[in-house]
Design a protein around this motif. Structure first.
Motif, short mmCIF file in Angstrom:
data_model
loop_
_atom_site.label_atom_id
_atom_site.label_comp_id
_atom_site.label_asym_id
_atom_site.label_seq_id
_atom_site.Cartn_x
_atom_site.Cartn_y
_atom_site.Cartn_z
N VAL A 1 -14.81 0.12 -12.81
CA VAL A 1 -14.25 -1.21 -13.06
C VAL A 1 -12.94 -1.08 -13.83
O VAL A 1 -11.97 -1.80 -13.55
CB VAL A 1 -15.25 -2.10 -13.82
CG1 VAL A 1 -14.59 -3.43 -14.21
CG2 VAL A 1 -16.48 -2.37 -12.97
N HIS A 2 -12.87 -0.15 -14.79
CA HIS A 2 -11.59 0.11 -15.47
C HIS A 2 -10.53 0.49 -14.44
O HIS A 2 -9.40 -0.02 -14.47
CB HIS A 2 -11.76 1.24 -16.48
CG HIS A 2 -12.51 0.88 -17.72
ND1 HIS A 2 -11.94 0.21 -18.78
CD2 HIS A 2 -13.81 1.11 -18.07
CE1 HIS A 2 -12.84 0.04 -19.74
NE2 HIS A 2 -13.98 0.58 -19.33
N GLU A 3 -10.90 1.38 -13.54
CA GLU A 3 -9.97 1.83 -12.50
C GLU A 3 -9.54 0.64 -11.62
O GLU A 3 -8.36 0.52 -11.26
CB GLU A 3 -10.65 2.90 -11.63
CG GLU A 3 -9.77 3.42 -10.50
CD GLU A 3 -10.52 4.39 -9.60
OE1 GLU A 3 -10.00 4.69 -8.51
OE2 GLU A 3 -11.62 4.84 -9.98
N LEU A 4 -10.49 -0.23 -11.30
CA LEU A 4 -10.17 -1.40 -10.47
C LEU A 4 -9.18 -2.32 -11.16
O LEU A 4 -8.23 -2.81 -10.53
CB LEU A 4 -11.46 -2.17 -10.16
CG LEU A 4 -11.28 -3.51 -9.44
CD1 LEU A 4 -10.64 -3.31 -8.08
CD2 LEU A 4 -12.61 -4.24 -9.34
N LEU A 5 -9.37 -2.57 -12.45
CA LEU A 5 -8.46 -3.47 -13.16
C LEU A 5 -7.04 -2.91 -13.19
O LEU A 5 -6.06 -3.66 -13.06
CB LEU A 5 -8.98 -3.71 -14.58
CG LEU A 5 -10.29 -4.51 -14.66
CD1 LEU A 5 -10.79 -4.59 -16.10
CD2 LEU A 5 -10.13 -5.90 -14.07
N VAL A 6 -6.92 -1.60 -13.35
CA VAL A 6 -5.59 -0.98 -13.31
C VAL A 6 -5.00 -1.10 -11.91
O VAL A 6 -3.81 -1.43 -11.75
CB VAL A 6 -5.67 0.49 -13.75
CG1 VAL A 6 -4.32 1.18 -13.56
CG2 VAL A 6 -6.12 0.59 -15.21
N ALA A 7 -5.81 -0.84 -10.89
CA ALA A 7 -5.32 -0.90 -9.52
C ALA A 7 -4.89 -2.31 -9.15
O ALA A 7 -3.88 -2.51 -8.47
CB ALA A 7 -6.41 -0.41 -8.56
N LEU A 8 -5.63 -3.32 -9.61
CA LEU A 8 -5.26 -4.70 -9.33
C LEU A 8 -3.97 -5.07 -10.03
O LEU A 8 -3.12 -5.79 -9.49
CB LEU A 8 -6.38 -5.65 -9.76
CG LEU A 8 -7.64 -5.62 -8.91
CD1 LEU A 8 -8.75 -6.41 -9.56
CD2 LEU A 8 -7.34 -6.16 -7.51
N ARG A 9 -3.79 -4.57 -11.23
CA ARG A 9 -2.54 -4.84 -11.96
C ARG A 9 -1.36 -4.21 -11.24
O ARG A 9 -0.29 -4.82 -11.10
CB ARG A 9 -2.65 -4.27 -13.38
CG ARG A 9 -1.39 -4.44 -14.24
CD ARG A 9 -1.13 -5.91 -14.50
NE ARG A 9 0.11 -6.07 -15.23
CZ ARG A 9 1.32 -6.06 -14.68
NH1 ARG A 9 1.46 -5.87 -13.37
NH2 ARG A 9 2.40 -6.22 -15.43
N ARG A 10 -1.53 -3.02 -10.74
CA ARG A 10 -0.46 -2.32 -10.04
C ARG A 10 -0.18 -2.95 -8.67
O ARG A 10 0.94 -2.87 -8.16
CB ARG A 10 -0.82 -0.85 -9.86
CG ARG A 10 0.33 0.04 -9.40
CD ARG A 10 -0.12 1.48 -9.28
NE ARG A 10 -0.52 2.03 -10.56
CZ ARG A 10 0.32 2.50 -11.48
NH1 ARG A 10 1.62 2.48 -11.25
NH2 ARG A 10 -0.14 2.99 -12.60
N ALA A 11 -1.20 -3.56 -8.07
CA ALA A 11 -1.07 -4.09 -6.71
C ALA A 11 -0.50 -5.50 -6.64
O ALA A 11 -0.32 -6.04 -5.55
CB ALA A 11 -2.42 -4.07 -6.01
#
Length: 297
Positions: free
Chosen positions: A151-161
């Motif tokens: 989930v941490h990884e997802l939040l970073v990926a969503l911010r970058r996307a």
């Protein structure tokens, strides 16, 4: 007609103390049923990768959704949404909770005020969600920790996307990083970019979740730590190299933010070796190797 797959989890109180837990994951596509109106007690990130639909906010406003897009469902906020019945859509979702969500919201990674967010490329978020889906196999002894980390990884990926976010970051942040070691005030940095200090603060807050001062401080202290750990430069020289003409002020600032004085940090972290160190970001498949008589990298 639609197809759906989902798993739900019940992390223990001990897992909740990690700060962020995954409560569920799902992959769906087709003419899915309308969701809501309903209100949840936790967060959900809904990533739509194909198709279109709509979202109705609590005040009744209807927003058209066109993939790729993200829906933020936040605790206590009523929501109502669904795909266009003529096209349907492809979606994946992750339910999550924990005290870390407050910090992610403060940093701008979660945006309750923007429930519909256009995405430029959903590849990164889909990779993170796939990781959660793979971890969701029955009997996985690492389930709660593995999915929480994803989930941490997802939040970073969503911010970058987010649409409008350059792959290498916001141009203003790049420029600030380039000039970080110059003795410039926030107003002077803003003037260099043809902005007012307020405009610069808004841009940096939006892009990095902090003030320009804190953004610059993080870069300066990171570089100072590198110099303290890998060289024998006096503290005064380190201070000047990272933009502080007053070594005493630098030492006070370093101590307050890091939790120890520069000299103490060097005593703990110092690892200077013959040949120096590289400023090039290493390839994980080709780590730096110290060669006799030559610098690394």
């Amino acid at each position: 007609m639609y197809h759906t797959w989902m798993r739900y989890f019940t992390p223990s109180p001990q897992h909740h103390r990690l700060g962020l837990v995954c409560l569920g994951v799902g992959l769906q596509h087709g003419t899915l049923p309308t969701v809501g109106p309903r209100t949840l007690d936790h967060h959900v990130a809904v990533v739509i990768t194909a198709g279109r639909g709509w979202y109705r906010s609590p005040d009744g406003r209807r927003t058209t959704i066109t993939a790729p897009a993200l829906l933020w469902l936040t605790p206590g906020v009523p929501h109502h949404y669904g795909p266009d019945p003529g096209t349907g859509w492809d979606e994946s979702f992750v339910d999550f909770s924990g005290p870390a969500t407050t910090t992610y919201t403060e940093l701008g990674y979660i945006e309750p005020e923007r429930p519909v967010v256009a995405l430029s490329d959903p590849t990164g978020p889909r990779t993170a969600i796939s990781r959660i889906a793979r971890a969701a196999r029955r009997g996985n002894p690492l389930l709660e920790v593995e999915t929480g980390a994803a989930v941490h990884e997802l939040l970073v990926a969503l911010r970058r996307a987010r649409a409008g976010t350059a792959p290498d970051g916001h141009p203003v942040l790049q420029a600030l990083a380039r000039d970080a070691f110059q003795s410039l005030s926030v107003a002077e940095h803003a003037a260099r970019h043809g902005m007012t200090p307020a405009e610069l603060r808004t841009a940096v807050r939006r892009a990095a979740g902090c003030s320009p001062k804190d953004y610059l401080l993080g870069i300066r202290l990171g570089r100072a730590k590198e110099l303290l750990a890998a060289t024998e430069l006096p503290v005064a020289s380190v201070a000047r190299r990272v933009g502080y003409d007053d070594p005493a002020y630098f030492s006070r600032l370093f101590t307050r933010r890091v939790g120890m004085a520069p000299i103490r940090f060097r005593d703990q972290q110092g690892r200077a070796v013959p040949g120096g160190w590289s400023t090039t970001v290493p390839d994980p498949d080709d780590p730096p190797i110290l060669r006799s008589g030559r610098p690394v990298g």
